[in-house]
Motif scaffolding. Structure first.
Motif, PDB file in Angstrom:
ATOM      1  N   THR A  98       0.846  -1.193   0.000  1.00 34.78           N
ATOM      2  CA  THR A  98       0.000   0.000   0.000  1.00 34.78           C
ATOM      3  C   THR A  98       0.878   1.239   0.000  1.00 34.78           C
ATOM      4  O   THR A  98       2.075   1.183   0.328  1.00 34.78           O
ATOM      5  CB  THR A  98      -0.920   0.034   1.224  1.00 34.78           C
ATOM      6  N   LEU A  99       0.289   2.363  -0.370  1.00 34.35           N
ATOM      7  CA  LEU A  99       1.000   3.637  -0.347  1.00 34.35           C
ATOM      8  C   LEU A  99       0.477   4.475   0.797  1.00 34.35           C
ATOM      9  O   LEU A  99      -0.734   4.667   0.938  1.00 34.35           O
ATOM     10  CB  LEU A  99       0.823   4.383  -1.671  1.00 34.35           C
ATOM     11  N   SER A 100       1.376   4.970   1.623  1.00 30.90           N
ATOM     12  CA  SER A 100       0.982   5.823   2.735  1.00 30.90           C
ATOM     13  C   SER A 100       1.715   7.154   2.641  1.00 30.90           C
ATOM     14  O   SER A 100       2.733   7.272   1.955  1.00 30.90           O
ATOM     15  CB  SER A 100       1.292   5.144   4.075  1.00 30.90           C
ATOM     16  N   ARG A 101       1.187   8.141   3.329  1.00 33.33           N
ATOM     17  CA  ARG A 101       1.774   9.481   3.279  1.00 33.33           C
ATOM     18  C   ARG A 101       3.099   9.501   4.046  1.00 33.33           C
ATOM     19  O   ARG A 101       3.174   9.074   5.202  1.00 33.33           O
ATOM     20  CB  ARG A 101       0.809  10.492   3.885  1.00 33.33           C
TER      21      ARG A 101
ATOM     22  N   GLN B 154       4.950  10.046  -0.779  1.00 34.08           N
ATOM     23  CA  GLN B 154       4.327   8.776  -0.433  1.00 34.08           C
ATOM     24  C   GLN B 154       5.400   7.707  -0.296  1.00 34.08           C
ATOM     25  O   GLN B 154       6.454   7.772  -0.941  1.00 34.08           O
ATOM     26  CB  GLN B 154       3.310   8.353  -1.500  1.00 34.08           C
ATOM     27  N   ARG B 155       5.133   6.728   0.538  1.00 32.89           N
ATOM     28  CA  ARG B 155       6.075   5.621   0.678  1.00 32.89           C
ATOM     29  C   ARG B 155       5.308   4.313   0.660  1.00 32.89           C
ATOM     30  O   ARG B 155       4.160   4.230   1.093  1.00 32.89           O
ATOM     31  CB  ARG B 155       6.876   5.745   1.982  1.00 32.89           C
ATOM     32  N   ALA B 156       5.952   3.319   0.114  1.00 35.35           N
ATOM     33  CA  ALA B 156       5.330   1.996   0.021  1.00 35.35           C
ATOM     34  C   ALA B 156       5.411   1.295   1.376  1.00 35.35           C
ATOM     35  O   ALA B 156       6.422   1.386   2.081  1.00 35.35           O
ATOM     36  CB  ALA B 156       6.023   1.163  -1.041  1.00 35.35           C
TER      37      ALA B 156
ATOM     38  N   VAL C 296      -6.281  -7.076   2.386  1.00 37.04           N
ATOM     39  CA  VAL C 296      -6.042  -6.583   1.028  1.00 37.04           C
ATOM     40  C   VAL C 296      -6.521  -5.153   0.817  1.00 37.04           C
ATOM     41  O   VAL C 296      -6.434  -4.627  -0.293  1.00 37.04           O
ATOM     42  CB  VAL C 296      -6.735  -7.508   0.001  1.00 37.04           C
ATOM     43  N   ASP C 297      -7.021  -4.519   1.867  1.00 39.40           N
ATOM     44  CA  ASP C 297      -7.585  -3.181   1.740  1.00 39.40           C
ATOM     45  C   ASP C 297      -6.544  -2.181   1.245  1.00 39.40           C
ATOM     46  O   ASP C 297      -5.401  -2.174   1.706  1.00 39.40           O
ATOM     47  CB  ASP C 297      -8.147  -2.746   3.098  1.00 39.40           C
ATOM     48  N   LYS C 298      -6.940  -1.338   0.284  1.00 38.39           N
ATOM     49  CA  LYS C 298      -6.113  -0.259  -0.260  1.00 38.39           C
ATOM     50  C   LYS C 298      -4.821  -0.764  -0.907  1.00 38.39           C
ATOM     51  O   LYS C 298      -3.806  -0.062  -0.944  1.00 38.39           O
ATOM     52  CB  LYS C 298      -5.777   0.771   0.823  1.00 38.39           C
ATOM     53  N   SER C 299      -4.845  -1.967  -1.435  1.00 41.56           N
ATOM     54  CA  SER C 299      -3.631  -2.540  -2.017  1.00 41.56           C
ATOM     55  C   SER C 299      -3.290  -1.884  -3.344  1.00 41.56           C
ATOM     56  O   SER C 299      -4.163  -1.597  -4.160  1.00 41.56           O
ATOM     57  CB  SER C 299      -3.808  -4.049  -2.213  1.00 41.56           C
ATOM     58  N   GLN C 300      -2.001  -1.650  -3.573  1.00 42.39           N
ATOM     59  CA  GLN C 300      -1.477  -1.202  -4.856  1.00 42.39           C
ATOM     60  C   GLN C 300      -0.887  -2.379  -5.625  1.00 42.39           C
ATOM     61  O   GLN C 300      -0.973  -2.440  -6.846  1.00 42.39           O
ATOM     62  CB  GLN C 300      -0.404  -0.131  -4.632  1.00 42.39           C
ATOM     63  N   GLU C 301      -0.277  -3.278  -4.893  1.00 41.89           N
ATOM     64  CA  GLU C 301       0.245  -4.519  -5.456  1.00 41.89           C
ATOM     65  C   GLU C 301      -0.153  -5.661  -4.523  1.00 41.89           C
ATOM     66  O   GLU C 301      -0.094  -5.523  -3.307  1.00 41.89           O
ATOM     67  CB  GLU C 301       1.770  -4.481  -5.594  1.00 41.89           C
TER      68      GLU C 301
END
Length: 467
Positions: free
Chosen positions: A79-82, A97-99, A122-127
């Protein structure tokens, strides 16, 4: 003196003859019974099949564990977070943003790669990737999710037929029954822990929206989405939560019952969303205090305070004051018992409702209906609207305000909005039913403003905006 001695000798001889005759002709021969008892060893080997006593034996989990570990996968979610903002970011107007990597577990339920896990995994997943027990890794896609039950369905395209876990019947699971929790806690893959079922239909939310299986099998971060199986290796739950002040296991863990999980994934695969069937009653679970408040003597069951119009419950003859005691074969002792069983059902399913009325038990079949009501923030309770009501307000679509939120009732009354007004759009999206409204709310961020469009009783369109 000689006479006395002679008398004693004769008496002794007579006694000996009498005892001998009794032993020989009258007393039953118990020699074989005594020999049989004496022949039993003090410690009986466990391999003796006809032993009178057996030492304590624990269940054999090896086969259940062997069948399960290969069908439980390791789920990795990027996920990507601030990130922390630097002076350069501020100067250039960038938002760093950071992974962030999260891990959990999942259970393969079909040989072609459908996997069930928790929504929060799996919430808010980017990969999203899945690693099997044979160390093969595949990219995964989300087929669908249900945040309400915390269940998600994934799909991978594997190059082979995959091992699966067979669904069991969670309704048949008993308190005190041995279970295994299989998952990947702390990135320790293929971990198996054992415990017993401590309770059923456990609600942690406080609003009776959950019906977890509670166990004392050790579950830690990373176990989420993994399998809870019985000693036959059948899936009876999806490990989901723990209660802890430290964030790690302290003695209790909780799993979504397999009957609920199976119903959710079947709905997602067939309809794309979850189809909930409702009974059409409102009320409260009974205890001593509530029974005293409503002046009844019964302290167990679900007290019906109102019955929804046009619902299956109304058509079956249920009415205010009835006390629901059982649905199908499930005893109703608290609201989560009722909620949990209905969560396994779909609209148009028929359930047998056993209720008490005036001290007499009755059982009636009730056909479940789609959810007709919901709660809209700032507004109150809303309900699906009938065509004749749309015609009355000259509206083409919408939902009806059936009960104003008491915290905002004064505001709405001040603006001339009453119960019965038709809400035609939420956040500029037209709504036709309660499901549309729920989907809009579900996709909202807590930072989003909230806009509604409605038609008042004068047929005028009004718009309101809440921050």
């Amino acid at each position: 003196m000689k006479k006395i001695l002679t008398l004693v000798m004769v008496s002794a001889l007579g006694g000996i003859l009498t005892l001998g005759a009794y032993k020989l002709f009258i007393e039953e021969d118990k020699t074989l019974v005594v020999d049989a008892v004496e022949a039993q060893p003090t410690l009986i080997p466990t391999s003796t099949t006809n032993a009178l006593y057996k030492p304590y034996e624990t269940p054999d989990f090896t086969q259940a564990a062997e069948n399960t570990v290969n069908a439980v996968v390791h789920v990795k979610n990027v996920t990507l977070s601030r990130g922390r903002m630097t002076f350069e970011d501020l100067f250039r107007g960038r938002s760093p943003q950071r992974a962030q990597l999260g891990t959990g577990s999942g259970v393969i339920i079909t040989p072609d790669g459908y996997i069930i896990t928790n929504n929060h995994v799996v919430d808010k997943s980017q990969e999203l990737s899945v690693t099997l027990n044979n160390n093969k890794t595949y990219e995964a896609e989300i087929v669908g999710t249900d945040p309400k039950t915390d269940i998600a369905l994934l799909k991978i395209e594997a190059d082979e037929e995959l091992p699966v876990v067979t669904f069991g019947d969670s309704d048949d699971a008993k308190i005190g029954e041995w279970v295994l929790a299989v998952g990947n806690p702390f990135n320790l893959t293929s971990t198996v822990t054992a415990g017993i079922i401590s309770a059923k239909a456990r609600d942690l939310s406080g609003n009776a929206s959950q019906a977890f299986i509670q166990t004392d099998a050790a579950v830690n971060p990373g176990n989420s989405g993994g399998a809870l199986v019985n000693t036959n290796g059948e899936l009876i739950g999806i490990n989901t939560a723990i209660t802890s002040q430290t964030g790690s296991y302290v003695g209790y863990s909780f799993a979504v019952p397999s009957n609920i999980a199976r119903k959710v994934v079947n709905d997602i695969m067939e309809y794309g969303n979850v189809q909930n069937g409702i009974l059409g009653v409102m009320g409260t679970a009974l205890n001593s205090a509530r029974a005293e408040d409503i002046e009844i003597n019964d302290t167990q069951g679900f007290y019906v305070s109102s019955v929804e119009e046009d619902s299956g419950a109304e058509k079956a003859g249920l009415r205010k004051g009835d006390i629901i005691k059982k649905i199908d074969n499930i005893k109703i002792l608290k609201f989560s018992d009722l909620k949990g069983h209905l969560s396994t059902k779909s609209p148009d399913d028929v359930v047998d409702v056993t209720f008490s009325r005036d001290g007499q038990l009755e059982t009636v079949p009730v056909r479940l209906i789609r959810n007709q009501t919901s709660v809209l923030p700032y507004v109150g309770q809303i309900k699906n609207v009938k065509p004749k009501e749309l015609k009355k307000y000259k509206a083409k679509n919408g939902v009806k305000i059936s009960l104003l939120d008491e915290n905002y009732a004064e505001y709405w009354n001040k603006n001339g909005i009453k119960q019965g007004a038709i809400i035609t759009a939420v956040n500029d999206i037209k709504v036709n039913n309660v499901d549309d409204v729920q989907n809009i709310i579900r996709n909202m961020s807590k930072y989003d403003s909230f806009r509604i469009e409605l038609i008042n009783e004068d047929g005028e369109t009004e718009r309101y905006n809440f921050k």
